[in-house]
Design an enzyme around this catalytic site. Structure first.
Site, PDB file in Angstrom:
ATOM      1  CG  ASP A   1       0.979  -0.027  10.117  1.00 15.06           C
ATOM      2  OD1 ASP A   1       0.286   1.155  10.778  1.00 15.06           O
ATOM      3  OD2 ASP A   1       0.934   0.042   8.643  1.00 15.06           O
TER       4      ASP A   1
ATOM      5  CG  ASP B   1      -5.699   2.277   2.709  1.00 14.72           C
ATOM      6  OD1 ASP B   1      -7.159   2.445   2.184  1.00 14.72           O
ATOM      7  OD2 ASP B   1      -5.537   2.444   3.306  1.00 14.72           O
TER       8      ASP B   1
ATOM      9  CE  LYS C   1      -7.053   2.418   6.244  1.00  9.85           C
ATOM     10  NZ  LYS C   1      -5.883   2.812   6.061  1.00  9.85           N
TER      11      LYS C   1
ATOM     12  CG  HIS D   1      -6.754  -3.010   7.281  1.00 16.53           C
ATOM     13  ND1 HIS D   1      -5.978  -2.327   6.767  1.00 16.53           N
ATOM     14  CD2 HIS D   1      -6.241  -1.236   8.632  1.00 16.53           C
ATOM     15  CE1 HIS D   1      -4.982  -1.635   6.968  1.00 16.53           C
ATOM     16  NE2 HIS D   1      -5.433  -0.715   8.098  1.00 16.53           N
ATOM     17  NE  ARG D   2      -1.948  -2.669   9.444  1.00 19.50           N
ATOM     18  CZ  ARG D   2      -1.579  -2.735   7.899  1.00 19.50           C
ATOM     19  NH1 ARG D   2      -1.682  -4.321   7.253  1.00 19.50           N
ATOM     20  NH2 ARG D   2      -1.164  -1.847   6.715  1.00 19.50           N
TER      21      ARG D   2
ATOM     22  NE  ARG E   1       6.302   6.954   1.058  1.00 19.01           N
ATOM     23  CZ  ARG E   1       5.417   6.062   2.216  1.00 19.01           C
ATOM     24  NH1 ARG E   1       4.032   5.598   1.967  1.00 19.01           N
ATOM     25  NH2 ARG E   1       5.995   6.624   3.348  1.00 19.01           N
TER      26      ARG E   1
ATOM     27  CE  LYS F   1      -0.786   2.434   3.552  1.00 23.08           C
ATOM     28  NZ  LYS F   1      -1.103   1.836   5.080  1.00 23.08           N
TER      29      LYS F   1
ATOM     30  CG  ASN G   1      -9.763   5.416   8.943  1.00 21.79           C
ATOM     31  OD1 ASN G   1      -9.306   6.727   8.380  1.00 21.79           O
ATOM     32  ND2 ASN G   1      -9.964   4.473   9.296  1.00 21.79           N
TER      33      ASN G   1
ATOM     34  NE  ARG H   1      -4.466   0.240  13.466  1.00 18.50           N
ATOM     35  CZ  ARG H   1      -3.573   0.240  12.435  1.00 18.50           C
ATOM     36  NH1 ARG H   1      -2.333   0.768  12.065  1.00 18.50           N
ATOM     37  NH2 ARG H   1      -4.175  -0.199  10.962  1.00 18.50           N
TER      38      ARG H   1
ATOM     39  CD  GLU I   1      -5.746   2.429   9.601  1.00 19.91           C
ATOM     40  OE1 GLU I   1      -5.456   2.653  10.729  1.00 19.91           O
ATOM     41  OE2 GLU I   1      -5.584   1.666   8.525  1.00 19.91           O
TER      42      GLU I   1
HETATM   43  O1  LIG Z   1       3.873   6.698   5.271  1.00 19.37           O
HETATM   44  C1  LIG Z   1       3.427   5.218   5.259  1.00 19.37           C
HETATM   45  O2  LIG Z   1       3.421   4.379   3.703  1.00 19.37           O
HETATM   46  C2  LIG Z   1       2.677   4.868   5.941  1.00 19.37           C
HETATM   47  C3  LIG Z   1       3.290   4.918   7.536  1.00 19.37           C
HETATM   48  C4  LIG Z   1       2.633   5.213   8.810  1.00 19.37           C
HETATM   49  O3  LIG Z   1       1.339   5.622   9.158  1.00 19.37           O
HETATM   50  P1  LIG Z   1       2.366   7.069  10.161  1.00 19.37           P
HETATM   51  O4  LIG Z   1       3.377   7.683  10.070  1.00 19.37           O
HETATM   52  O5  LIG Z   1       1.628   7.371  11.086  1.00 19.37           O
HETATM   53  O6  LIG Z   1       2.831   6.075  12.145  1.00 19.37           O
HETATM   54  C5  LIG Z   1       2.214   3.339   8.881  1.00 19.37           C
HETATM   55  O7  LIG Z   1       1.195   3.756  10.151  1.00 19.37           O
HETATM   56  C6  LIG Z   1       1.103   3.603   7.894  1.00 19.37           C
HETATM   57  O8  LIG Z   1       0.155   2.435   7.179  1.00 19.37           O
HETATM   58  C7  LIG Z   1       1.771   4.289   6.191  1.00 19.37           C
HETATM   59  C1  LIG Z   2      -2.245   3.553   9.690  1.00 22.09           C
HETATM   60  C2  LIG Z   2      -2.587   2.566   8.296  1.00 22.09           C
HETATM   61  O1  LIG Z   2      -3.670   3.143   7.616  1.00 22.09           O
HETATM   62  P1  LIG Z   2      -3.008   4.552   6.809  1.00 22.09           P
HETATM   63  O2  LIG Z   2      -2.220   5.398   8.201  1.00 22.09           O
HETATM   64  O3  LIG Z   2      -2.517   4.693   5.561  1.00 22.09           O
HETATM   65  O4  LIG Z   2      -4.341   4.960   6.834  1.00 22.09           O
HETATM   66  C3  LIG Z   2      -2.744   0.935   8.290  1.00 22.09           C
HETATM   67  O5  LIG Z   2      -1.947   0.705   7.309  1.00 22.09           O
HETATM   68  O6  LIG Z   2      -2.086   0.528   9.596  1.00 22.09           O
END
Ligand SMILES: O=C(O)C1=C[C@@H](OP(=O)(O)O)[C@@H](O)[C@H](O)C1
Ligand SMILES: C=C(OP(=O)(O)O)C(=O)O
Length: 428
Positions: free
Chosen positions: A313, A53, A410, A384-385, A31, A26, A96, A344, A341
């Protein structure tokens, strides 16, 4: 097909011994979509994740004037360029998806005209004020009434200069500025106040910006984002998702048996690949091949005491198998999982207690003392997690029902199919 309604999980009838392919990352997909959207010309993205997403990111970019076409089941051709960007004339719904709203908030500053980003009811509780304030420091006109989405951005240009944001809430704020920042009028001196959480994600961003022809250097107290003439379009391969891979890896470790995930190994871009090191500490064996990783175990693992600040995560993946480990498991330094989300930390504590576990916690840690499992309907919190992590426990022990299996869409819509495939390959 994603099952509807509460889903009772039947344990595997024998230890798994198989290959489990996980879909694309993801983080890398979203990106790559942003970078390709800003690159002048045609980029081909291979190994793309199709999930809620990434769909939100794709449809928002299309509404902003970027051409995106399917060129195979997991291949997208992106026709990008800053000059293509235009005001969408309607609100952009980002669900989300944290990456989508944060990355697009910065990109929208480059769009001539107004962009409104709106999320669902969960996103309306996820803070974004630090990023809004950061973008304003670069001269952007951003409205955000509550400190959480929705956001209204009247863009056109970013002026460059110094920008300071606190680092402990979300690394995504920094990644967002890093990807749009090379299009500012001047270099950006991007400063981090305090410690930077989820650091490996910022490293993914720096690497990918470089892959598309930009440059971000580490500097005292933060980073320098250099102005670029533009990004270069290119073919871009996307790794399998390392956070999604934590589920089969945890299953192999907790159930005993062996699972190989192709496409992820020592050189992985994603920090969450390091989850396998925690399984190793708990007593599993990990073999890293050229282009795959195998986790093996005899199912007898010990509890561990770990700092998961940079791989948060995967906190729920470890917490959900902790009832099966010998001795307590302590997870530290994970305050920012309270603003994902869902909260947690609170959700994990509540569901483990529902399952009869003894759990203590503070604002940024939790400790699980294994106790005999009480059968329960595990709540999902639209997360989802939560659903995927506790499903792994259910594949190891009877009595687990997952309240909302659909929320896996997601990031991993084919999760339940992959679980069934694992069951059939294991003869269960
Ligand atoms: O930059 C990213 O792709 C992500 C950064 C992380 O979030 P945080 O930087 O808010 O911890 C991670 O939890 C999220 O699932 C994806
Ligand atoms: C925190 C997560 O996603 P995001 O911040 O991209 O919504 C995730 O995928 O666990």
């Amino acid at each position: 097909m994603i099952p509807a309604g509460p889903l009772p999980i039947t344990p595997l009838s024998s230890p798994p011994d198989r290959i489990w392919r996980v879909p694309g990352s993801k983080s890398i997909t979203n990106r790559a979509l942003v970078l390709a959207a800003l690159a002048d010309g045609e980029s081909t993205l291979e190994g793309v994740l199709h999930s809620d997403d990434t769909r939100h990111m794709r449809s928002a970019l299309e509404a902003l004037g970027i051409g995106i076409e399917d060129a195979g089941p997991h291949t997208l051709v992106v026709k990008g360029g800053r000059r293509r960007l235009r005001a969408p004339g309607r609100e952009l719904f980002i669900g989300n998806s944290g990456t989508t709203v944060r990355f697009l908030a910065a990109l929208a500053c480059l769009v001539p005209g107004e962009v409104v980003l709106v999320g669902d009811e969960h996103m309306a509780k996820r803070p974004i004020a630090d990023l809004v304030d950061g973008l304003r420091q670069l001269g952007a006109d951003v409205e955000c009434a509550t400190g959480c989405p929705p956001l209204r951005i009247r863009g056109g240009r970013l002026k460059g200069g110094t920008l300071t944001m606190r680092g402990d809430r979300s690394s995504q704020y920094f990644s967002a500025v890093m990807m749009a920042g090379p299009f500012a009028d001047a270099a950006i001196d991007l400063r981090v106040a305090g410690e930077l959480v989820s650091r490996p994600y910022v490293e993914i961003t720096r690497r990918m910006v470089a892959d598309f022809g930009g440059r971000i250097d580490e500097a005292a107290g933060g980073f320098t984002v250099h102005p670029a003439a533009g990004y270069r379009p290119r073919a871009y391969p996307i790794e399998p998702d390392a956070s999604s891979a934590s589920y089969p890896f945890a299953l192999a470790a907790a159930a005993g048996g062996a699972i190989t995930v192709p496409g992820l190994s020592e050189g992985a871009l994603q920090g969450d690949y390091r989850f396998v090191e925690l399984l190793e500490q708990a007593g599993a064996r990990v073999s890293r091949q050229a282009d795959a990783t195998t986790v093996r175990s005899d199912g007898r693992l010990r509890g561990i005491d770990v700092d998961m600040h940079h791989i948060s995560d995967t906190v729920m993946t470890l917490a959900a198998i902790a009832p099966l480990l010998e001795g307590p498991t302590t997870i530290r330094n994970v305050a920012n999982i309270r603003i994902k989300e869902t909260d947690r930390l609170a959700a994990t504590v509540a569901e483990l207690r529902r399952l009869g576990q003894e759990v203590t916690h503070g604002d940024d840690w939790l400790r699980i003392e294994p106790r005999p499992l009480t059968p329960a309907l595990v709540r999902s919190y639209s997360d989802h997690r939560m659903a995927m992590s506790f499903a792994i426990l259910g594949l190891c022990r009877p009595g687990i029902t997952i309240e909302d299996p659909a929320c896996v869409a997601k990031t991993y819509p084919t999760f339940w199919e992959d679980v069934e495939r694992c069951r059939s390959a294991s003869g269960g």
